[in-house]
Scaffold this motif. Structure first.
Motif, PDB file in Angstrom:
ATOM      1  N   LEU A 119     -30.375   4.242 -14.066  1.00 48.45           N
ATOM      2  CA  LEU A 119     -30.792   3.358 -15.062  1.00 48.45           C
ATOM      3  C   LEU A 119     -29.535   3.015 -16.077  1.00 48.45           C
ATOM      4  CD1 LEU A 119     -34.298   4.463 -15.959  1.00 48.45           C
ATOM      5  CD2 LEU A 119     -33.703   2.297 -14.730  1.00 48.45           C
ATOM      6  N   LYS A 120     -28.862   4.146 -16.445  1.00 44.96           N
ATOM      7  CA  LYS A 120     -27.733   3.801 -17.606  1.00 44.96           C
ATOM      8  C   LYS A 120     -26.473   2.954 -16.827  1.00 44.96           C
ATOM      9  CE  LYS A 120     -24.143   6.234 -20.238  1.00 44.96           C
ATOM     10  NZ  LYS A 120     -23.786   7.607 -20.883  1.00 44.96           N
ATOM     11  N   GLU A 121     -26.371   3.376 -15.422  1.00 44.26           N
ATOM     12  CA  GLU A 121     -25.256   2.379 -14.940  1.00 44.26           C
ATOM     13  C   GLU A 121     -25.728   0.920 -14.634  1.00 44.26           C
ATOM     14  OE1 GLU A 121     -24.649   4.305 -10.732  1.00 44.26           O
ATOM     15  OE2 GLU A 121     -23.682   5.814 -11.907  1.00 44.26           O
ATOM     16  N   LEU A 122     -27.077   0.906 -14.439  1.00 44.91           N
ATOM     17  CA  LEU A 122     -27.525  -0.541 -14.293  1.00 44.91           C
ATOM     18  C   LEU A 122     -27.549  -1.292 -15.685  1.00 44.91           C
ATOM     19  CD1 LEU A 122     -30.744  -0.076 -11.900  1.00 44.91           C
ATOM     20  CD2 LEU A 122     -28.681  -0.907 -11.367  1.00 44.91           C
ATOM     21  N   LEU A 123     -27.843  -0.804 -16.753  1.00 47.79           N
ATOM     22  CA  LEU A 123     -27.888  -1.084 -17.934  1.00 47.79           C
ATOM     23  C   LEU A 123     -26.552  -1.672 -18.294  1.00 47.79           C
ATOM     24  CD1 LEU A 123     -29.109  -2.055 -20.609  1.00 47.79           C
ATOM     25  CD2 LEU A 123     -29.378   0.200 -21.368  1.00 47.79           C
ATOM     26  N   ILE A 124     -25.507  -0.718 -18.167  1.00 50.91           N
ATOM     27  CA  ILE A 124     -24.038  -0.958 -18.491  1.00 50.91           C
ATOM     28  C   ILE A 124     -23.879  -2.280 -17.979  1.00 50.91           C
ATOM     29  CG2 ILE A 124     -21.677  -0.163 -18.419  1.00 50.91           C
ATOM     30  CD1 ILE A 124     -22.977   2.700 -19.354  1.00 50.91           C
ATOM     31  N   ASP A 125     -23.981  -2.251 -16.590  1.00 54.86           N
ATOM     32  CA  ASP A 125     -23.717  -3.386 -15.708  1.00 54.86           C
ATOM     33  C   ASP A 125     -24.449  -4.676 -16.146  1.00 54.86           C
ATOM     34  OD1 ASP A 125     -22.137  -1.645 -14.079  1.00 54.86           O
ATOM     35  OD2 ASP A 125     -23.572  -1.820 -12.494  1.00 54.86           O
ATOM     36  N   SER A 126     -25.568  -4.452 -16.821  1.00 54.72           N
ATOM     37  CA  SER A 126     -26.086  -5.803 -17.432  1.00 54.72           C
ATOM     38  C   SER A 126     -25.552  -6.222 -18.603  1.00 54.72           C
ATOM     39  CB  SER A 126     -27.549  -5.261 -17.670  1.00 54.72           C
ATOM     40  OG  SER A 126     -28.186  -5.006 -16.367  1.00 54.72           O
ATOM     41  N   ILE A 127     -25.120  -5.258 -19.497  1.00 49.07           N
ATOM     42  CA  ILE A 127     -24.303  -5.711 -20.755  1.00 49.07           C
ATOM     43  C   ILE A 127     -22.876  -6.386 -20.376  1.00 49.07           C
ATOM     44  CG2 ILE A 127     -23.170  -4.584 -22.644  1.00 49.07           C
ATOM     45  CD1 ILE A 127     -25.270  -2.614 -22.585  1.00 49.07           C
ATOM     46  N   ILE A 128     -22.181  -5.625 -19.443  1.00 47.55           N
ATOM     47  CA  ILE A 128     -20.943  -6.250 -19.135  1.00 47.55           C
ATOM     48  C   ILE A 128     -21.215  -7.593 -18.406  1.00 47.55           C
ATOM     49  CG2 ILE A 128     -19.066  -5.922 -17.491  1.00 47.55           C
ATOM     50  CD1 ILE A 128     -19.384  -2.840 -17.690  1.00 47.55           C
ATOM     51  N   GLU A 129     -22.234  -8.024 -17.501  1.00 44.32           N
ATOM     52  CA  GLU A 129     -22.222  -9.184 -16.790  1.00 44.32           C
ATOM     53  C   GLU A 129     -22.903 -10.261 -18.002  1.00 44.32           C
ATOM     54  OE1 GLU A 129     -25.158  -9.296 -13.703  1.00 44.32           O
ATOM     55  OE2 GLU A 129     -24.344  -7.523 -12.759  1.00 44.32           O
ATOM     56  N   ASN A 130     -23.360  -9.865 -19.220  1.00 50.53           N
ATOM     57  CA  ASN A 130     -23.651 -10.870 -20.038  1.00 50.53           C
ATOM     58  C   ASN A 130     -23.062 -11.125 -21.535  1.00 50.53           C
ATOM     59  OD1 ASN A 130     -26.759 -12.154 -18.992  1.00 50.53           O
ATOM     60  ND2 ASN A 130     -26.595 -10.142 -18.651  1.00 50.53           N
ATOM     61  N   VAL A 131     -22.001 -10.252 -21.636  1.00 46.71           N
ATOM     62  CA  VAL A 131     -21.441 -10.431 -22.844  1.00 46.71           C
ATOM     63  C   VAL A 131     -19.734 -10.497 -22.483  1.00 46.71           C
ATOM     64  CG1 VAL A 131     -20.754  -8.968 -24.854  1.00 46.71           C
ATOM     65  CG2 VAL A 131     -22.949  -8.907 -23.828  1.00 46.71           C
ATOM     66  N   GLU A 132     -19.253 -11.493 -23.119  1.00 43.24           N
ATOM     67  CA  GLU A 132     -17.905 -11.998 -22.998  1.00 43.24           C
ATOM     68  C   GLU A 132     -16.812 -10.785 -23.224  1.00 43.24           C
ATOM     69  OE1 GLU A 132     -17.046 -15.941 -24.483  1.00 43.24           O
ATOM     70  OE2 GLU A 132     -18.774 -16.503 -23.805  1.00 43.24           O
ATOM     71  N   ASP A 133     -17.245 -10.032 -24.226  1.00 42.69           N
ATOM     72  CA  ASP A 133     -16.350  -8.794 -24.512  1.00 42.69           C
ATOM     73  C   ASP A 133     -16.160  -7.833 -23.722  1.00 42.69           C
ATOM     74  OD1 ASP A 133     -14.642  -7.102 -26.014  1.00 42.69           O
ATOM     75  OD2 ASP A 133     -15.853  -7.092 -27.799  1.00 42.69           O
ATOM     76  N   ASN A 134     -15.079  -7.775 -22.916  1.00 40.22           N
ATOM     77  CA  ASN A 134     -14.926  -6.853 -22.039  1.00 40.22           C
ATOM     78  C   ASN A 134     -14.499  -5.444 -22.490  1.00 40.22           C
ATOM     79  OD1 ASN A 134     -15.952  -8.432 -20.017  1.00 40.22           O
ATOM     80  ND2 ASN A 134     -13.915  -9.344 -19.462  1.00 40.22           N
ATOM     81  N   GLU A 135     -14.053  -5.516 -23.525  1.00 39.76           N
ATOM     82  CA  GLU A 135     -13.457  -4.262 -24.414  1.00 39.76           C
ATOM     83  C   GLU A 135     -14.453  -3.402 -25.193  1.00 39.76           C
ATOM     84  OE1 GLU A 135      -9.671  -4.949 -26.014  1.00 39.76           O
ATOM     85  OE2 GLU A 135      -9.053  -6.417 -24.685  1.00 39.76           O
ATOM     86  N   LEU A 136     -15.704  -3.714 -24.894  1.00 40.92           N
ATOM     87  CA  LEU A 136     -16.830  -2.941 -25.669  1.00 40.92           C
ATOM     88  C   LEU A 136     -16.627  -1.545 -25.366  1.00 40.92           C
ATOM     89  CD1 LEU A 136     -19.804  -5.168 -25.191  1.00 40.92           C
ATOM     90  CD2 LEU A 136     -18.628  -4.881 -27.258  1.00 40.92           C
TER      91      LEU A 136
END
Length: 92
Positions: free
Chosen positions: A6-23
């Protein structure tokens, strides 16, 4: 489905939807009240996360429910609270 997946899926979801790749995303990374995300970002992240879980489980789930909105502590506060809530919903 375990919490690590679930954590991996959530992190992937954040990365896919937010432009800041350095979070710097960790367990306490805030989802709500985070000045980096507006409400559209949060809705997009939640929708993508639901879709990824549904695809993996072949079962539809809804995280933005009456149950979530009526909880004393928001399940959307940070990564850990959302993962715990999603895990609870999946295992009901």
């Amino acid at each position: 489905m375990n919490k690590h997946v679930l954590k991996e899926l959530l992190i992937d979801s954040i990365i896919e939807n937010v432009e800041d790749n350095e979070l710097e995303i960790n367990d306490e990374f805030p989802l709500m009240g985070n000045c980096q995300f507006d409400s559209f970002d949060v809705v997009s992240i939640l929708s993508t996360f639901e879709m990824k879980i549904s695809d993996k489980l072949e079962k539809d789930i809804t995280l933005s429910s009456d149950k979530a909105m009526s909880m004393k502590h928001s399940p959307f506060a940070n990564i850990t609270t959302l993962i715990n809530f999603a895990y609870e919903i999946i295992n009901e």
